[in-house]
Design a protein around this motif. Structure first.
Motif, PDB file in Angstrom:
ATOM      1  N   LEU A 136      -2.804   1.197   7.894  1.00  0.00           N
ATOM      2  CA  LEU A 136      -3.044   0.860   6.486  1.00  0.00           C
ATOM      3  C   LEU A 136      -3.524   2.124   5.795  1.00  0.00           C
ATOM      4  N   VAL A 137      -2.766   2.600   4.815  1.00  0.00           N
ATOM      5  CA  VAL A 137      -3.093   3.864   4.165  1.00  0.00           C
ATOM      6  C   VAL A 137      -3.005   3.704   2.657  1.00  0.00           C
ATOM      7  N   GLY A 138      -3.806   4.492   1.973  1.00  0.00           N
ATOM      8  CA  GLY A 138      -3.806   4.455   0.506  1.00  0.00           C
ATOM      9  C   GLY A 138      -5.038   5.168  -0.011  1.00  0.00           C
ATOM     10  N   PRO A 139      -5.115   5.408  -1.310  1.00  0.00           N
ATOM     11  CA  PRO A 139      -6.268   6.103  -1.892  1.00  0.00           C
ATOM     12  C   PRO A 139      -7.530   5.251  -1.829  1.00  0.00           C
ATOM     13  N   SER A 140      -8.660   5.870  -2.075  1.00  0.00           N
ATOM     14  CA  SER A 140      -9.936   5.149  -2.093  1.00  0.00           C
ATOM     15  C   SER A 140      -9.877   4.001  -3.089  1.00  0.00           C
ATOM     16  N   GLY A 141     -10.396   2.829  -2.653  1.00  0.00           N
ATOM     17  CA  GLY A 141     -10.431   1.665  -3.529  1.00  0.00           C
ATOM     18  C   GLY A 141      -9.150   0.865  -3.574  1.00  0.00           C
ATOM     19  N   CYS A 142      -8.174   1.184  -2.694  1.00  0.00           N
ATOM     20  CA  CYS A 142      -6.889   0.476  -2.748  1.00  0.00           C
ATOM     21  C   CYS A 142      -6.948  -0.878  -2.045  1.00  0.00           C
ATOM     22  N   GLY A 143      -7.994  -1.116  -1.215  1.00  0.00           N
ATOM     23  CA  GLY A 143      -8.137  -2.409  -0.538  1.00  0.00           C
ATOM     24  C   GLY A 143      -7.885  -2.375   0.954  1.00  0.00           C
ATOM     25  N   VAL A 150       1.589   1.095   2.893  1.00  0.00           N
ATOM     26  CA  VAL A 150       0.996   1.882   1.806  1.00  0.00           C
ATOM     27  C   VAL A 150       0.469   0.918   0.754  1.00  0.00           C
ATOM     28  N   LEU A 151      -0.844   1.032   0.472  1.00  0.00           N
ATOM     29  CA  LEU A 151      -1.497   0.134  -0.487  1.00  0.00           C
ATOM     30  C   LEU A 151      -1.913   0.883  -1.746  1.00  0.00           C
ATOM     31  N   ARG A 152      -1.887   0.153  -2.849  1.00  0.00           N
ATOM     32  CA  ARG A 152      -2.399   0.700  -4.118  1.00  0.00           C
ATOM     33  C   ARG A 152      -2.920  -0.456  -4.956  1.00  0.00           C
ATOM     34  N   ASP A 153      -4.175  -0.374  -5.352  1.00  0.00           N
ATOM     35  CA  ASP A 153      -4.787  -1.398  -6.217  1.00  0.00           C
ATOM     36  C   ASP A 153      -4.575  -2.813  -5.691  1.00  0.00           C
ATOM     37  N   GLY A 154      -4.704  -2.985  -4.373  1.00  0.00           N
ATOM     38  CA  GLY A 154      -4.605  -4.317  -3.784  1.00  0.00           C
ATOM     39  C   GLY A 154      -3.204  -4.843  -3.585  1.00  0.00           C
ATOM     40  N   HIS A 155      -2.194  -4.037  -3.933  1.00  0.00           N
ATOM     41  CA  HIS A 155      -0.790  -4.425  -3.737  1.00  0.00           C
ATOM     42  C   HIS A 155      -0.162  -3.553  -2.664  1.00  0.00           C
ATOM     43  N   ILE A 156       0.737  -4.131  -1.871  1.00  0.00           N
ATOM     44  CA  ILE A 156       1.525  -3.335  -0.930  1.00  0.00           C
ATOM     45  C   ILE A 156       2.644  -2.643  -1.705  1.00  0.00           C
ATOM     46  N   GLN A 157       2.732  -1.323  -1.555  1.00  0.00           N
ATOM     47  CA  GLN A 157       3.782  -0.551  -2.210  1.00  0.00           C
ATOM     48  C   GLN A 157       5.016  -0.420  -1.325  1.00  0.00           C
ATOM     49  N   GLN A 158       4.783  -0.278  -0.017  1.00  0.00           N
ATOM     50  CA  GLN A 158       5.906  -0.139   0.917  1.00  0.00           C
ATOM     51  C   GLN A 158       5.426  -0.388   2.331  1.00  0.00           C
ATOM     52  N   VAL A 159       6.296  -0.978   3.154  1.00  0.00           N
ATOM     53  CA  VAL A 159       6.061  -1.140   4.589  1.00  0.00           C
ATOM     54  C   VAL A 159       7.272  -0.556   5.296  1.00  0.00           C
ATOM     55  N   GLY A 160       7.027   0.318   6.282  1.00  0.00           N
ATOM     56  CA  GLY A 160       8.156   0.900   6.998  1.00  0.00           C
ATOM     57  C   GLY A 160       7.695   1.862   8.060  1.00  0.00           C
ATOM     58  N   SER A 161       8.652   2.439   8.774  1.00  0.00           N
ATOM     59  CA  SER A 161       8.337   3.464   9.769  1.00  0.00           C
ATOM     60  C   SER A 161       7.909   4.733   9.040  1.00  0.00           C
ATOM     61  N   PRO A 162       7.215   5.658   9.727  1.00  0.00           N
ATOM     62  CA  PRO A 162       6.834   6.915   9.063  1.00  0.00           C
ATOM     63  C   PRO A 162       8.030   7.640   8.450  1.00  0.00           C
ATOM     64  N   GLN A 163       9.156   7.657   9.154  1.00  0.00           N
ATOM     65  CA  GLN A 163      10.335   8.357   8.633  1.00  0.00           C
ATOM     66  C   GLN A 163      10.893   7.672   7.401  1.00  0.00           C
ATOM     67  N   GLN A 164      10.916   6.332   7.407  1.00  0.00           N
ATOM     68  CA  GLN A 164      11.395   5.599   6.226  1.00  0.00           C
ATOM     69  C   GLN A 164      10.507   5.879   5.014  1.00  0.00           C
ATOM     70  N   ILE A 165       9.201   5.835   5.241  1.00  0.00           N
ATOM     71  CA  ILE A 165       8.250   6.071   4.142  1.00  0.00           C
ATOM     72  C   ILE A 165       8.437   7.474   3.570  1.00  0.00           C
ATOM     73  N   VAL A 168       4.469   6.183  -3.904  1.00  0.00           N
ATOM     74  CA  VAL A 168       4.584   6.496  -2.476  1.00  0.00           C
ATOM     75  C   VAL A 168       5.106   7.922  -2.298  1.00  0.00           C
ATOM     76  N   ALA A 169       6.088   8.310  -3.103  1.00  0.00           N
ATOM     77  CA  ALA A 169       6.656   9.661  -3.023  1.00  0.00           C
ATOM     78  C   ALA A 169       5.590  10.723  -3.262  1.00  0.00           C
ATOM     79  N   ASN A 170       4.705  10.454  -4.204  1.00  0.00           N
ATOM     80  CA  ASN A 170       3.668  11.420  -4.560  1.00  0.00           C
ATOM     81  C   ASN A 170       2.489  11.373  -3.598  1.00  0.00           C
ATOM     82  N   PHE A 171       2.239  10.189  -2.985  1.00  0.00           N
ATOM     83  CA  PHE A 171       1.068  10.045  -2.113  1.00  0.00           C
ATOM     84  C   PHE A 171       1.336  10.541  -0.706  1.00  0.00           C
ATOM     85  N   MET A 172       2.518  10.259  -0.163  1.00  0.00           N
ATOM     86  CA  MET A 172       2.832  10.615   1.216  1.00  0.00           C
ATOM     87  C   MET A 172       3.531  11.964   1.267  1.00  0.00           C
TER      88      MET A 172
END
Length: 377
Positions: free
Chosen positions: A45-52, A217-232, A241-245
């Motif tokens: 579970l990954v995302g910025p601080s406060g994403c949930g 990948v989480l943001r503001d309590g919502h799932i943005q994407q679920v996938g393998s590391p390569q897919q993400i 997601v493009a900007n975060f990962m």
């Protein structure tokens, strides 16, 4: 009658989270989160601080009461079940070791509470200590250990329980950079050896990419994407997601789309700093955007030094900044209002303020809708 294939699929799921909601007062922290993981998965579970992400982990552990939705562990509904009855083990970032106990006593403490026979306690403690390479430290107290050794003890205490599910809450955040790299390798090796089912929370995208078999990948309590590391990494679902990962993150800049015999022609505007990209494969994908703008996404490593005769099109832009990390040279270029970063070889010689000619690898380009910010497929 229940479909047999559906039963088999459900039987292999070690964790199912269905439309989970967590609210504090009138504020929703988790907003209808749904995700599954199979036995042996390493779910990050990954995302910025406060994403949930930590709240979600605590809900799985039973440390937080959920507002709505359902949590199943190993096919059993544990939504209202207390933590001790969920068949989980948790590893915290603070280690949570008993300072007056030895390493062996810390590892065996949970078994002692559950009244596991002493011989089995000793056998399991020795077995796990050997696996974690801390068998020579069993008589020491936590104060005599390094941060990495303490984290191994905390992991050992979880491992001897042999739970259905392991929960890791940012376990490496208290370690220095070198030790984090070492412990990442240890955790990866441990997962391969034991095939344990792990849910792992981190804000560190490198940890997420190197450890996870599946990333959320989480943001503001919502799932943005679920996938393998390569897919993400290769196909981010949206611009967030493009900007975060990725370090540096994916370059994102607007371009006007025209279609010609050569494919899609993308014009990036800028006073004296515009350039054109040609994508021979994207005509059908970008046809609805003809005469309109899209956001182009290019990873820094998809930009290379332009060589006459080897590349058809050059991107010539002034160099704003150069950083060398030894193995890589990171170049920041200016394209009108936008900055574009390139990851070049460590021995590349680049001069700040001078123009640089680059070529783009269009086999690894992404396009995003400027209004929805979603990936154009």
């Amino acid at each position: 009658m229940v479909n047999t294939a559906t039963q088999q699929e459900q039987a292999h799921k070690v964790l199912s989270i269905n439309a989970l909601i967590k609210s504090y007062g009138g504020t929703d922290i988790l907003k209808s989160v749904s995700v599954d993981m199979r036995e042996g998965d390493f779910l990050v579970l990954v995302g910025p601080s406060g994403c949930g992400k930590s709240t979600l982990l605590n809900c799985i552990a039973g440390l937080e009461e959920v507002t709505g939705g359902q949590i199943l562990i190993d096919g059993r509904d544990v939504t209202r079940v207390p933590p001790r009855d969920r068949d989980i083990a948790m590893v915290f970032q603070s280690y949570a070791l008993y300072p007056t106990m030895t390493v062996a006593e810390n590892i065996a403490f949970g078994m002692k509470i559950r009244k596991v026979p002493k011989e089995e306690q000793q056998r399991k403690t020795q077995e796990v200590a050997r696996l974690l390479q801390i068998d020579h430290l069993l008589d020491r107290k936590p104060s005599q250990l390094s941060g990495g050794q303490r984290q191994r003890v905390a992991m050992g205490r979880a491992l001897v329980r042999e739970p259905v599910l392991f929960l890791f809450d940012e376990p490496l955040s208290n370690l220095d950079a070198k030790l984090r790299v070492e412990m990442r390798a240890e955790i990866h090796h441990l997962h391969k050896q034991t095939n344990a089912s792990i849910v792992y929370v981190t804000h560190d995208q490198i940890e997420a990419m190197t450890l996870g078999s599946k990333i959320v990948v989480l943001r503001d309590g919502h799932i943005q994407q679920v996938g393998s590391p390569q897919q993400i990494y290769d196909e981010p679902a949206n611009m967030f997601v493009a900007n975060f990962m990725g370090t540096p993150p994916m370059n994102l800049f607007p371009a006007r789309v025209e279609l010609g015999d050569a494919g899609a022609i993308l014009s990036v505007a800028g006073p004296d700093q515009g350039f054109t990209l040609v994508d021979k494969q994207a005509g059908d994908r970008l046809r609805p955007y003809r005469g309109k703008s899209v956001v182009v996404g290019l990873r820094p490593e998809a930009l290379h030094l332009y060589r006459e005769g080897q590349h058809e099109h050059a991107i010539r832009l002034p160099v704003r900044n150069v950083e060398s990390s030894g193995s890589d040279t990171f170049v920041l270029l200016q394209a009108g209002e936008h900055r574009i970063s390139a990851r070049l070889g460590g021995r590349t010689r680049v001069t700040e303020g001078e123009p640089l000619a680059l070529a783009a690898d269009m086999d690894h380009v992404c396009y995003f809708d400027p209004d929805t910010e979603l990936l154009i497929k």
